[in-house]
Design a protein around this motif. Structure first.
Motif, PDB file in Angstrom:
ATOM      1  N   TRP A  68       0.953  -1.139  -0.069  1.00  0.00           N
ATOM      2  CA  TRP A  68      -0.112  -0.180  -0.001  1.00  0.00           C
ATOM      3  C   TRP A  68       0.895   1.226  -0.120  1.00  0.00           C
ATOM      4  CZ3 TRP A  68      -4.607  -1.117  -1.198  1.00  0.00           C
ATOM      5  CH2 TRP A  68      -5.320  -2.179  -0.691  1.00  0.00           C
ATOM      6  N   GLN A  69       0.339   2.128  -0.716  1.00  0.00           N
ATOM      7  CA  GLN A  69       1.243   3.685  -0.709  1.00  0.00           C
ATOM      8  C   GLN A  69       1.139   4.065   0.962  1.00  0.00           C
ATOM      9  OE1 GLN A  69       2.885   5.170  -2.992  1.00  0.00           O
ATOM     10  NE2 GLN A  69       1.885   3.958  -5.050  1.00  0.00           N
TER      11      GLN A  69
ATOM     12  N   PRO B   6      -2.946   8.626   0.687  1.00  0.00           N
ATOM     13  CA  PRO B   6      -4.316   7.578   0.886  1.00  0.00           C
ATOM     14  C   PRO B   6      -4.103   6.908   2.295  1.00  0.00           C
ATOM     15  CG  PRO B   6      -3.215   7.660  -1.148  1.00  0.00           C
ATOM     16  CD  PRO B   6      -2.318   8.424  -0.345  1.00  0.00           C
TER      17      PRO B   6
ATOM     18  N   THR C  54      -7.041  17.456  -1.386  1.00  0.00           N
ATOM     19  CA  THR C  54      -6.321  16.158  -1.665  1.00  0.00           C
ATOM     20  C   THR C  54      -7.015  14.938  -1.341  1.00  0.00           C
ATOM     21  OG1 THR C  54      -4.169  17.327  -0.920  1.00  0.00           O
ATOM     22  CG2 THR C  54      -4.220  15.082  -0.419  1.00  0.00           C
TER      23      THR C  54
ATOM     24  N   ARG D   7      -8.668  14.043  -4.462  1.00  0.00           N
ATOM     25  CA  ARG D   7      -7.927  13.266  -5.371  1.00  0.00           C
ATOM     26  C   ARG D   7      -7.858  11.768  -5.388  1.00  0.00           C
ATOM     27  NH1 ARG D   7      -2.201  15.479  -4.454  1.00  0.00           N
ATOM     28  NH2 ARG D   7      -3.469  17.514  -4.650  1.00  0.00           N
ATOM     29  N   TYR D   8      -8.101  11.455  -4.111  1.00  0.00           N
ATOM     30  CA  TYR D   8      -8.111   9.626  -3.837  1.00  0.00           C
ATOM     31  C   TYR D   8      -9.396   9.144  -3.666  1.00  0.00           C
ATOM     32  CZ  TYR D   8      -3.077  10.911  -3.453  1.00  0.00           C
ATOM     33  OH  TYR D   8      -1.818  11.324  -3.690  1.00  0.00           O
ATOM     34  N   PHE D   9     -10.158   9.745  -3.093  1.00  0.00           N
ATOM     35  CA  PHE D   9     -11.448   9.165  -2.715  1.00  0.00           C
ATOM     36  C   PHE D   9     -12.778   9.974  -3.077  1.00  0.00           C
ATOM     37  CE2 PHE D   9      -8.346   8.094   0.425  1.00  0.00           C
ATOM     38  CZ  PHE D   9      -8.107   6.741   0.229  1.00  0.00           C
TER      39      PHE D   9
ATOM     40  N   ALA E 249     -10.880   1.258   0.347  1.00  0.00           N
ATOM     41  CA  ALA E 249      -9.692   1.710  -0.161  1.00  0.00           C
ATOM     42  C   ALA E 249      -8.893   0.599  -0.860  1.00  0.00           C
ATOM     43  CB  ALA E 249      -8.709   2.531   0.636  1.00  0.00           C
TER      44      ALA E 249
END
Lengths: 192, 192
Positions: free
Chosen positions: A4-5, A9, A43, A46-48, A57
């Motif tokens: 995972w990153q 995130p 931000t 941007r991910y969710f 996720a």
């Protein structure tokens, strides 16, 4: 090995689960999650797409890893051997942070019907990804469908056992999931 | 033989699915559904908490019938024989109206993530009801879990085939579901 990153995130997921646990899912806003994670709301978006998506996720990543493992299994692998290869690939993406998060995530899901629904659909998606990869290998229906469902059951049962078990940093998810798959395979003999 | 109530709840379900198909799920209001069904909004809320619940009408009834059939199966029935008894009991509650509604329901669900989530959680609930009834019969885990999941798969596959098949008024759901269960049982032999 995929992980995972560890960036924004992951921080957002941890912040969200903490807030869900502290004050409940309904009372938690995107602004609060972003603030706790030390990022801006933009931000976050941007991910969710919303706060619920946070809890699933990685579903797309998991689906891809499951399917890739199945696709790249040896040509003569039996359906459940291919599923085991997919599960092993996907398990490699789950590290200590996932194990730490597991019980809190479970508590948050247990407390919200909305999250239970999203979680249930996640399982459907993972099963569909495995089934499609098996069909592409030439596994006929309904064997492919059945093997895909067994794969999801094994992943969920193994993940729960991993999160409940003794904490050993060196202890990966894969052995738990593969052992759960073997238990399910063995159980098919006693169905009648 | 248990049947769906032919009164207000059934009329509300038919009205809702018609409206979802005509104008989409999001654009359809409870007031419109009640009006189309010829009842008041307060009658709607006597039966359903919101419009989404309409699409899983009968889940509690189904769960009860599945569990009852399993509980009342002969003491020496194997796990899948008990599951077959539960599926037969639940299938008896599905009549021509359910068969008629099936394809439209499927289209409405396919067009809405929210409905897909609710539908997925419904499957989880049905599997849990069957698993619990099997455990109460003394079937050990994970055999009970596996048999419950196979029961849901069989019900969904059989229901889809029933809705897709030739319309014959005398043709009940049970043979489709039991045949799907037998196909899945047979497929366990080719999992590897």
């Amino acid at each position: 090995m995929a992980r995972w990153q560890p960036g924004a995130p992951q921080r957002l997921v941890v912040a969200a689960v903490d807030l869900f646990t502290e004050q409940g899912y309904d009372a938690t806003t995107v602004a609060q999650i972003a603030e706790r994670a030390g990022v801006t709301k933009s931000t976050f978006f941007r991910y969710f797409s919303d706060k619920r998506e946070l809890l699933v996720a990685g579903q797309e990543t998991l689906s891809r890893l499951l399917a890739d493992g199945i696709t790249e299994a040896p040509a003569d692998a039996k359906p459940l051997e291919a599923v085991a290869a997919g599960l092993e690939r996907a398990s490699s993406a789950m590290g200590p942070a996932n194990r730490e998060l597991g019980p809190r995530l479970k508590a948050a899901v247990a407390a919200s019907t909305e999250l239970q629904e999203r979680d249930a659909l996640k399982s459907v998606g993972l099963a569909a990804a495995m089934t499609a990869a098996l069909v592409a290998r030439g596994v006929p229906d309904p064997t492919a469908h059945l093997a895909g469902e067994l794969g999801v059951l094994a992943f969920k049962r193994g993940y729960a056992q991993w999160c409940d078990g003794e904490r050993d940093e060196a202890d990966g998810l894969a052995p738990y999931v593969l052992s759960a798959l073997e238990d399910l395979r063995a159980a098919t003999a006693s169905l009648g």
